[in-house]
Design a protein around this motif. Structure first.
Motif, PDB file in Angstrom:
ATOM      1  N   PRO A 173       0.841  -1.283   0.074  1.00  0.00           N
ATOM      2  CA  PRO A 173       0.019  -0.020  -0.091  1.00  0.00           C
ATOM      3  C   PRO A 173       0.685   1.336   0.013  1.00  0.00           C
ATOM      4  O   PRO A 173       0.311   2.302  -0.613  1.00  0.00           O
ATOM      5  CB  PRO A 173      -0.674  -0.177   1.487  1.00  0.00           C
ATOM      6  CG  PRO A 173      -0.814  -1.618   1.536  1.00  0.00           C
ATOM      7  CD  PRO A 173       0.332  -2.143   1.052  1.00  0.00           C
ATOM      8  N   GLU A 174       1.996   1.221   0.672  1.00  0.00           N
ATOM      9  CA  GLU A 174       2.885   2.078   0.754  1.00  0.00           C
ATOM     10  C   GLU A 174       3.325   2.734  -0.657  1.00  0.00           C
ATOM     11  O   GLU A 174       3.632   3.940  -0.938  1.00  0.00           O
ATOM     12  CB  GLU A 174       4.079   2.229   1.504  1.00  0.00           C
ATOM     13  CG  GLU A 174       3.652   1.722   3.274  1.00  0.00           C
ATOM     14  CD  GLU A 174       3.470   0.453   3.457  1.00  0.00           C
ATOM     15  OE1 GLU A 174       3.678   0.024   4.518  1.00  0.00           O
ATOM     16  OE2 GLU A 174       3.283  -0.438   2.612  1.00  0.00           O
ATOM     17  N   ALA A 175       3.651   1.862  -1.389  1.00  0.00           N
ATOM     18  CA  ALA A 175       4.198   1.978  -2.758  1.00  0.00           C
ATOM     19  C   ALA A 175       3.277   2.681  -3.667  1.00  0.00           C
ATOM     20  O   ALA A 175       3.602   3.605  -4.374  1.00  0.00           O
ATOM     21  CB  ALA A 175       4.414   0.570  -3.365  1.00  0.00           C
ATOM     22  N   ALA A 176       2.002   2.260  -3.661  1.00  0.00           N
ATOM     23  CA  ALA A 176       0.876   2.983  -4.269  1.00  0.00           C
ATOM     24  C   ALA A 176       0.752   4.499  -3.861  1.00  0.00           C
ATOM     25  O   ALA A 176       0.262   5.346  -4.612  1.00  0.00           O
ATOM     26  CB  ALA A 176      -0.332   2.331  -4.354  1.00  0.00           C
ATOM     27  N   ALA A 177       0.780   4.420  -2.621  1.00  0.00           N
ATOM     28  CA  ALA A 177       0.686   5.798  -1.903  1.00  0.00           C
ATOM     29  C   ALA A 177       1.707   6.964  -2.379  1.00  0.00           C
ATOM     30  O   ALA A 177       1.600   8.072  -2.618  1.00  0.00           O
ATOM     31  CB  ALA A 177       0.603   5.859  -0.445  1.00  0.00           C
TER      32      ALA A 177
END
Length: 336
Positions: A173-177
């Protein structure tokens, strides 16, 4: 095939032997994340790499390169297989499958006519479309050790296909954010990878780099047919590049520069084979002529804050890209 199936065991043996991962002092795996994953899954099936190497000692290697898109290792045959050597080949399905003439079987009964490369390529494509990194593994027996000077093409032919392996490491999720933050800041991420086009598209879509399910992907094969002028016409619309070699990465960046895409709008360029969604990601960006570079991951190799050769600023981040904007915002603002 199930874990007790001879074909399944042969596939995992190849995955462990045609592999440069090593065991560290703490018992963990050291090496490329893809290779450590393969060695680990084989070990979980009871096929530990050190023990396999004791039975099938490596005698020769044809290292991976970005042109062949595969590697091969030759091993002295185990005592149970008699004299001779066994060669294992591992690589991109579109590179390995055309070299195969038959499916491997424990009794060696499979006839060449029973193998259809096109159907296996379709299987690989279907797996890649799910976001899997897909590898094909094959083998061939040799009566004697080939001359080390022999060309790879002479050795990597008439192979017996062992099977396909798909590896998954879904986007965090952090990568997409982090990608969303880049887009909000006026930066346009561009994914450049050595992976299969379908894999690249699937991951780029999950990260938000592209939104269309059939977003265009420009491959290294496509790039090879384009001169610089034609490539410059393409780069403004393409956000995902797959199966590219290092020289082609530089061509893409230069084409973006020529189209004015490397000023107010910055590009995020993963190094071959390792995306931000991978646990041990290492990213390298080397943008020429004073543009922006980003290094992602605790082991990133874009070490200097300013590359002396290219005058390219680099901002280290964690494996999720969480610090991209912290380092890049002042640069972006000063150049807008």
């Amino acid at each position: 095939a199930g874990a007790g199936d001879p074909a399944h065991q042969a596939l995992l043996e190849a995955a462990a032997l045609c592999n440069d991962a090593t065991v560290g002092s703490d018992g963990g795996w050291l090496g490329d994340p893809t290779e450590t994953a393969l060695a680990d899954v084989a070990a979980r099936a009871g096929l530990r790499k050190p023990e396999l190497e004791a039975r099938w000692p490596r005698a020769m290697e044809l290292p991976f390169d970005s042109v062949r898109k595969r590697m091969s290792t030759l091993h002295r045959a185990a005592a149970s297989e008699g004299d001779g050597f066994v060669a294992y080949t591992k690589g991109a399905p579109e590179s390995v499958l055309p070299l195969c003439t038959r499916l491997w079987s424990a009794d060696g009964a499979a006839a060449p006519a029973t193998f259809h490369a096109a159907s296996w390529l379709a299987r690989a494509e279907a797996l890649a479309a799910q976001g899997l990194r897909v590898l094909a593994l094959a083998r061939r027996s040799h009566a004697s050790l080939p001359d080390p000077s022999t060309e790879p093409a002479a050795l990597e032919r008439e192979l017996c296909l062992l099977g396909l392996i798909g590896l998954i490491d879904p986007p965090r999720p952090e990568a997409a954010a982090a990608v969303r933050e880049c887009l909000d800041a006026g930066m346009k991420p561009v994914m450049i990878t050595g992976d299969h086009p379908a894999t690249a598209r699937a991951i780029a879509q999950r990260l938000g780099i592209v939104t269309a399910p059939q977003a265009r992907v420009l491959t290294g094969q496509d790039l090879a047919t384009l001169d610089d002028a034609a490539l410059q016409q393409q780069v403004t619309d393409v956000r995902v590049y797959a199966r590219v070699d290092p020289a082609q990465k530089i061509r893409i960046v230069q084409a973006l520069q020529a189209r004015g895409q490397m000023n107010g709008q910055k590009s995020l360029n993963p190094d071959s084979s390792r995306f931000g969604y991978r646990t041990s990601a290492t990213y390298i960006d080397q943008y020429l002529d004073g543009t922006l570079g980003v290094a992602i991951g605790v082991s990133s190799t874009f070490a200097p804050s300013q590359n002396e050769r290219y005058n390219a600023w680099g901002f280290p981040t964690d494996a999720n890209g969480n610090y991209i904007l912290g380092g890049a915002k002042p640069y972006v603002q000063s150049n807008q």
